[in-house]
Enzyme design. Structure first.
Site, PDB file in Angstrom:
ATOM      1  N   LYS A 197       0.827  -1.212   0.000  1.00 45.74           N
ATOM      2  CA  LYS A 197       0.000   0.000   0.000  1.00 45.74           C
ATOM      3  C   LYS A 197       0.862   1.263   0.000  1.00 45.74           C
ATOM      4  O   LYS A 197       0.635   2.203  -0.763  1.00 45.74           O
ATOM      5  CB  LYS A 197      -0.944  -0.008   1.215  1.00 45.74           C
ATOM      6  CG  LYS A 197      -1.709   1.274   1.435  1.00 45.74           C
ATOM      7  CD  LYS A 197      -2.593   1.633   0.232  1.00 45.74           C
ATOM      8  CE  LYS A 197      -2.938   3.102   0.193  1.00 45.74           C
ATOM      9  NZ  LYS A 197      -4.194   3.449   0.718  1.00 45.74           N
ATOM     10  N   CYS A 251      -3.118  11.117   1.570  1.00 41.56           N
ATOM     11  CA  CYS A 251      -2.487   9.849   1.195  1.00 41.56           C
ATOM     12  C   CYS A 251      -1.134  10.073   0.546  1.00 41.56           C
ATOM     13  O   CYS A 251      -0.101   9.783   1.128  1.00 41.56           O
ATOM     14  CB  CYS A 251      -3.401   9.094   0.240  1.00 41.56           C
ATOM     15  SG  CYS A 251      -5.104   9.066   0.798  1.00 41.56           S
TER      16      CYS A 251
HETATM   17  N1  SAJ Z   1      -1.701  15.087  -8.653  1.00 39.43           N
HETATM   18  C1  SAJ Z   1      -0.840  15.788  -9.492  1.00 39.43           C
HETATM   19  N2  SAJ Z   1      -0.553  15.243 -10.728  1.00 39.43           N
HETATM   20  C2  SAJ Z   1      -1.095  14.069 -11.148  1.00 39.43           C
HETATM   21  C3  SAJ Z   1      -1.945  13.360 -10.281  1.00 39.43           C
HETATM   22  C4  SAJ Z   1      -2.227  13.885  -9.030  1.00 39.43           C
HETATM   23  O1  SAJ Z   1      -0.341  16.863  -9.172  1.00 39.43           O
HETATM   24  O2  SAJ Z   1      -0.803  13.668 -12.283  1.00 39.43           O
HETATM   25  C5  SAJ Z   1      -2.013  15.627  -7.324  1.00 39.43           C
HETATM   26  C6  SAJ Z   1      -3.518  15.827  -7.075  1.00 39.43           C
HETATM   27  O3  SAJ Z   1      -3.970  17.033  -7.597  1.00 39.43           O
HETATM   28  C7  SAJ Z   1      -3.603  15.772  -5.570  1.00 39.43           C
HETATM   29  C8  SAJ Z   1      -2.527  14.742  -5.198  1.00 39.43           C
HETATM   30  O4  SAJ Z   1      -1.671  14.675  -6.330  1.00 39.43           O
HETATM   31  O5  SAJ Z   1      -3.288  16.995  -4.963  1.00 39.43           O
HETATM   32  C9  SAJ Z   1      -3.054  13.362  -4.859  1.00 39.43           C
HETATM   33  O6  SAJ Z   1      -4.161  13.039  -5.681  1.00 39.43           O
HETATM   34  P1  SAJ Z   1      -4.336  11.628  -6.408  1.00 39.43           P
HETATM   35  O7  SAJ Z   1      -5.545  11.717  -7.251  1.00 39.43           O
HETATM   36  O8  SAJ Z   1      -3.078  11.237  -7.090  1.00 39.43           O
HETATM   37  O9  SAJ Z   1      -4.479  10.584  -5.222  1.00 39.43           O
HETATM   38  P2  SAJ Z   1      -5.396  10.529  -3.878  1.00 39.43           P
HETATM   39  O10 SAJ Z   1      -4.533  11.027  -2.763  1.00 39.43           O
HETATM   40  O11 SAJ Z   1      -6.707  11.167  -4.065  1.00 39.43           O
HETATM   41  O12 SAJ Z   1      -5.611   8.951  -3.753  1.00 39.43           O
HETATM   42  C10 SAJ Z   1      -4.484   8.083  -3.673  1.00 39.43           C
HETATM   43  C11 SAJ Z   1      -4.692   6.902  -4.629  1.00 39.43           C
HETATM   44  N3  SAJ Z   1      -3.445   6.149  -4.769  1.00 39.43           N
HETATM   45  C12 SAJ Z   1      -2.933   5.821  -5.975  1.00 39.43           C
HETATM   46  O13 SAJ Z   1      -3.447   6.143  -7.017  1.00 39.43           O
HETATM   47  C13 SAJ Z   1      -1.687   4.993  -5.970  1.00 39.43           C
HETATM   48  C14 SAJ Z   1      -5.810   5.994  -4.130  1.00 39.43           C
HETATM   49  O14 SAJ Z   1      -5.904   4.834  -4.936  1.00 39.43           O
HETATM   50  C15 SAJ Z   1      -5.549   5.584  -2.663  1.00 39.43           C
HETATM   51  O15 SAJ Z   1      -6.593   4.775  -2.160  1.00 39.43           O
HETATM   52  C16 SAJ Z   1      -5.486   6.858  -1.836  1.00 39.43           C
HETATM   53  O16 SAJ Z   1      -4.373   7.634  -2.324  1.00 39.43           O
HETATM   54  C17 SAJ Z   1      -5.288   6.479  -0.376  1.00 39.43           C
HETATM   55  O17 SAJ Z   1      -6.266   6.578   0.383  1.00 39.43           O
HETATM   56  O18 SAJ Z   1      -4.212   6.027  -0.006  1.00 39.43           O
END
Ligand code: SAJ
Length: 402
Positions: A197, A251
């Protein structure tokens, strides 16, 4: 009966999903006002499909209470922050939830921890509490994987991992989750489940940091980072994520620090990636300054941030890049920028607006911090404004980027 402990972003949808699929569920949370809201038939945060799922679960008899139940299966879904100084996991919420369960649970019960924990946390913090109680229990770690904004779909379709001490316990919990989960459910040991995870979220954090670093390199020499990433991603083995104003949420901006805290000598790429992501809000501030100068703007009160949440189409503001940016401004004793977010009804920061038109009337430079559907669908409202788009969602001419 399953007693789900912690009815937040993960516990609530999980409790509802189990109940909607015929499992008897009681949800427990120590926050009485949250329980009261749920008992009154209202959900506590906005999420696609959650209200419908809630209605279905209520129909099937889900209950909410502040009391811990006497039963054979518990699912703990509580926050796991990290200590800001040591960078190590703060397992306090998980331990206190386990202690509360231990006061009531019978011998032979199974405690499933869904909260994300660093490798070794179950053995180091949870197992000793169980052993001290003298009860014979089964421990399981079944990390959640659902993404805010698409939780209900992902609960149904994502593959899952179950970490258990023995095969029989793992398979019992596998059967429980397969009441609704259509993905593959892998049974493994607890430490492997813990590590997978954290690695998943770290992979994403490092990849985002890479994109953020590329954005800075491209800015330095006038190259178009989005076009470069788009073309690179046409390669069959390349998949660069998108740069942005920072990384928020509970996360991706938290979990990788667990590895840095536990393996400070080894987790170098991870540490640098986290620092790169954490430095993005300050970079956005520098760009705002630059764009103001290029446009002969001197009045900071005419600059507005669109978006307060940590990403698009969710109402969660935890660790959001906009909050990080405002904090950075505060440290420099600067006047806080104007902010608007259609998803945030409460007053969270100074100079916050709740009406898009009023917000736009009061600013000349709009910084898009979050690409909510609202602004994507009404981009023409930004015509005539100076637009700094940190999310690459605008198709208006003359827009500034990271
Ligand atoms: N972000 C970027 N660029 C990207 C993707 C995301 O800047 O290309 C930023 C987003 O805007 C945000 C942050 O990253 O601020 C995190 O967002 P996210 O959509 O990447 O992830 P979370 O935190 O909403 O959810 C993640 C997910 N993990 C993965 O995809 C590996 C989700 O599956 C998990 O269940 C969750 O963390 C968790 O609870 O751990």
């Amino acid at each position: 009966m399953v007693n789900v402990i912690g009815l937040g972003y993960i516990g609530l949808p999980t409790a509802l999903m189990l109940a909607a699929h015929g499992v008897e569920v009681v949800g427990t949370d120590y926050n009485a006002s949250l329980v009261e809201t749920l008992c009154a038939g209202k959900t506590t945060f906005q999420e696609k499909g959650l209200d419908e799922l809630f209605a279905e679960a209520v129909k099937k008899g889900v209950r909410f209470t502040t009391e811990y139940q006497v039963t054979d299966t518990y699912i703990i879904s509580v926050p796991t922050p990290y200590d800001k100084f040591s960078k190590k996991i703060d397992a306090g919420f998980v331990v206190r939830a386990a202690e509360a369960v231990l006061k009531v649970c019978p011998d032979g019960a199974t405690i499933v921890v869904e909260s994300t924990v660093s490798p070794g946390t179950m053995d180091k913090f949870v197992r000793p509490v169980v052993e001290k109680s003298g009860k014979k229990l089964h421990l399981v770690h079944a990390p959640e994987r659902i993404i805010p904004g698409n939780m209900v779909y992902e609960l149904l379709h994502n593959n899952r991992t179950i970490g258990a001490d023995d095969r029989a316990t793992g398979e019992k919990i596998q059967k429980l989750y397969s009441s609704f989960c259509q993905g593959e459910i892998v049974v493994t040991d607890i430490r492997t489940a813990e590590m997978t995870k954290v690695v998943e979220n770290t992979f994403r954090a490092v990849n985002i940091a890479f994109a953020n670093e590329l954005a800075k390199i491209c800015r330095h020499d006038g190259m178009d980072v989005y076009e470069i990433i788009r073309i690179c991603n046409m390669h069959p083995r390349v998949n660069v994520l998108q740069p942005g104003p920072g990384v928020g949420g509970h996360c991706i901006s938290v979990d990788p620090w667990f590895l840095v805290g536990d393996y400070p000598e080894l987790a170098n790429v991870i540490r640098e990636s986290m620092k790169t992501n954490d430095a993005m809000p300050a970079f956005v501030l520098e760009r705002i300054d630059e764009i103001m100068r290029q446009n002969g703007m001197t009045d900071i009160s005419r600059v507005g941030l669109y978006g307060l949440t940590y990403k698009e189409n969710v109402d969660d503001c935890r660790e959001s890049p906009t909050l990080q940016l405002l904090e950075c401004q505060r440290k420099h004793l600067a006047q806080p920028l104007k902010v608007y977010d259609p998803w945030v009804q409460c007053d969270l920061v100074p100079n916050q607006y709740h009406d898009l038109d009023k917000f736009l009337a009061d600013v000349d430079l709009v910084v898009i911090m979050v690409g909510h559907s609202e602004i994507r669908e009404q981009m023409q409202k930004l015509n005539g404004k100076i637009v700094f788009d940190t999310r690459n969602v605008s198709d208006l001419p003359g827009v500034y980027h990271l």
